[in-house]
Design a protein around this motif. Structure first.
Motif, PDB file in Angstrom:
ATOM      1  N   LEU A 116       0.834  -1.199   0.000  1.00  0.00           N
ATOM      2  CA  LEU A 116       0.000   0.000   0.000  1.00  0.00           C
ATOM      3  C   LEU A 116       0.872   1.253   0.000  1.00  0.00           C
ATOM      4  O   LEU A 116       0.529   2.270  -0.611  1.00  0.00           O
ATOM      5  CB  LEU A 116      -0.944  -0.013   1.202  1.00  0.00           C
ATOM      6  N   GLY A 117       2.019   1.167   0.673  1.00  0.00           N
ATOM      7  CA  GLY A 117       2.948   2.295   0.700  1.00  0.00           C
ATOM      8  C   GLY A 117       3.493   2.607  -0.682  1.00  0.00           C
ATOM      9  O   GLY A 117       3.647   3.775  -1.066  1.00  0.00           O
ATOM     10  N   GLU A 118       3.781   1.563  -1.453  1.00  0.00           N
ATOM     11  CA  GLU A 118       4.295   1.760  -2.812  1.00  0.00           C
ATOM     12  C   GLU A 118       3.289   2.505  -3.687  1.00  0.00           C
ATOM     13  O   GLU A 118       3.666   3.272  -4.571  1.00  0.00           O
ATOM     14  CB  GLU A 118       4.642   0.408  -3.440  1.00  0.00           C
ATOM     15  N   LEU A 119       2.009   2.290  -3.412  1.00  0.00           N
ATOM     16  CA  LEU A 119       0.959   2.961  -4.190  1.00  0.00           C
ATOM     17  C   LEU A 119       0.483   4.247  -3.509  1.00  0.00           C
ATOM     18  O   LEU A 119      -0.454   4.892  -3.982  1.00  0.00           O
ATOM     19  CB  LEU A 119      -0.235   2.012  -4.383  1.00  0.00           C
ATOM     20  N   LYS A 120       1.130   4.581  -2.371  1.00  0.00           N
ATOM     21  CA  LYS A 120       0.774   5.788  -1.602  1.00  0.00           C
ATOM     22  C   LYS A 120      -0.703   5.792  -1.214  1.00  0.00           C
ATOM     23  O   LYS A 120      -1.388   6.831  -1.290  1.00  0.00           O
ATOM     24  CB  LYS A 120       1.145   7.054  -2.381  1.00  0.00           C
ATOM     25  N   ILE A 121      -1.189   4.624  -0.802  1.00  0.00           N
ATOM     26  CA  ILE A 121      -2.585   4.483  -0.384  1.00  0.00           C
ATOM     27  C   ILE A 121      -2.657   4.537   1.147  1.00  0.00           C
ATOM     28  O   ILE A 121      -2.045   3.715   1.824  1.00  0.00           O
ATOM     29  CB  ILE A 121      -3.172   3.149  -0.881  1.00  0.00           C
ATOM     30  N   PRO A 122      -3.382   5.521   1.694  1.00  0.00           N
ATOM     31  CA  PRO A 122      -3.534   5.578   3.154  1.00  0.00           C
ATOM     32  C   PRO A 122      -4.442   4.463   3.657  1.00  0.00           C
ATOM     33  O   PRO A 122      -5.440   4.126   3.016  1.00  0.00           O
ATOM     34  CB  PRO A 122      -4.156   6.953   3.402  1.00  0.00           C
ATOM     35  N   PHE A 124      -5.555  -0.744  -5.296  1.00  0.00           N
ATOM     36  CA  PHE A 124      -4.662  -1.795  -4.796  1.00  0.00           C
ATOM     37  C   PHE A 124      -4.923  -3.110  -5.527  1.00  0.00           C
ATOM     38  O   PHE A 124      -4.000  -3.782  -5.988  1.00  0.00           O
ATOM     39  CB  PHE A 124      -4.853  -1.979  -3.293  1.00  0.00           C
ATOM     40  N   LYS A 125      -6.211  -3.465  -5.630  1.00  0.00           N
ATOM     41  CA  LYS A 125      -6.563  -4.747  -6.247  1.00  0.00           C
ATOM     42  C   LYS A 125      -6.164  -4.781  -7.731  1.00  0.00           C
ATOM     43  O   LYS A 125      -5.673  -5.799  -8.217  1.00  0.00           O
ATOM     44  CB  LYS A 125      -8.057  -5.023  -6.078  1.00  0.00           C
ATOM     45  N   THR A 126      -6.395  -3.679  -8.422  1.00  0.00           N
ATOM     46  CA  THR A 126      -6.020  -3.621  -9.845  1.00  0.00           C
ATOM     47  C   THR A 126      -4.527  -3.896 -10.011  1.00  0.00           C
ATOM     48  O   THR A 126      -4.102  -4.581 -10.951  1.00  0.00           O
ATOM     49  CB  THR A 126      -6.376  -2.237 -10.425  1.00  0.00           C
ATOM     50  N   HIS A 127      -3.751  -3.387  -9.073  1.00  0.00           N
ATOM     51  CA  HIS A 127      -2.295  -3.509  -9.163  1.00  0.00           C
ATOM     52  C   HIS A 127      -1.784  -4.862  -8.661  1.00  0.00           C
ATOM     53  O   HIS A 127      -0.817  -5.402  -9.201  1.00  0.00           O
ATOM     54  CB  HIS A 127      -1.650  -2.378  -8.352  1.00  0.00           C
TER      55      HIS A 127
END
Length: 200
Positions: A33-39, A72-75
């Motif tokens: 999640l950090g790699e995608l910058k998702i809080p 997240f899921k798409t990735h």
């Protein structure tokens, strides 16, 4: 029978040393999640552990926005993570064999019906505790567990968690004043229960 008991004890030992598959899955999830910058923020039983109530659990609860869960899921689905089933908001860490339940921002704990307590934005309520993993604050955790226990009779564990969190953090009764009024009276009830010792 002896073997299964020893395996259970071994798993519990791993868990309380922070070496269990669940802990590994939390680290993997935090990195992804950090790699995608998702809080996001960890809630549920693992947040209870972070706030001093030590108990084992079989899954991870994360607070996340619906659109960012989809991102997240798409990735990542098919790359170490899989959907629980087609169309499910929940997913599974296929590497660690751990289920992850998504608590979507704006949704409601317990029976899922509208109430004054909803799943808040993770940035507003997260506290980084250890290994860079963000957990919901104690106040938020108590509000979510109280609202869940009050409206979902099949989830008595949530109210027991409140009792144990009161004990673990030596919370005063007037901590209720900091909580959403909807759950304050129930907190006082659970606080009273927490004062009763099991020793006779």
């Amino acid at each position: 029978m002896t073997e299964s008991i020893s395996k259970v004890a071994e798993r519990a030992g791993q868990f309380f040393r922070g070496k269990s598959p669940i802990h590994q899955a939390m680290l993997r999830l935090t990195k992804a999640l950090g790699e995608l910058k998702i809080p996001f923020a960890i809630a549920g039983a693992m947040a209870s552990n972070a706030h001093g109530h030590r108990r084992t659990t079989a899954d991870i609860n994360i607070l996340i926005r619906a659109e960012e869960l989809e991102k997240f899921k798409t990735h990542y689905i098919g790359r170490g993570w899989i959907n629980k089933f087609e169309g499910s908001k929940n997913f599974r860490d296929a590497v660690c064999a751990v289920d992850i339940d998504a608590l979507l921002v704006g949704g409601y704990p317990g029976d899922g019906l509208p109430k004054p307590v909803s799943f808040p934005e993770p940035e507003q309520v997260s506290e980084v505790k250890e290994d860079g993993i963000p957990f919901v604050s104690l106040k938020t955790l108590l509000e979510l567990k109280l609202a869940s226990g009050m409206t979902a009779p099949h989830r008595p564990r949530d109210l027991d968690d409140v009792i144990q969190l009161v004990r673990a953090n030596s919370l005063p009764k007037d901590f209720a004043d900091k909580l959403e009024p909807y759950v304050a009276e129930k907190f006082c009830e659970m606080w009273q229960a927490a004062q009763i010792s099991d020793e006779h």
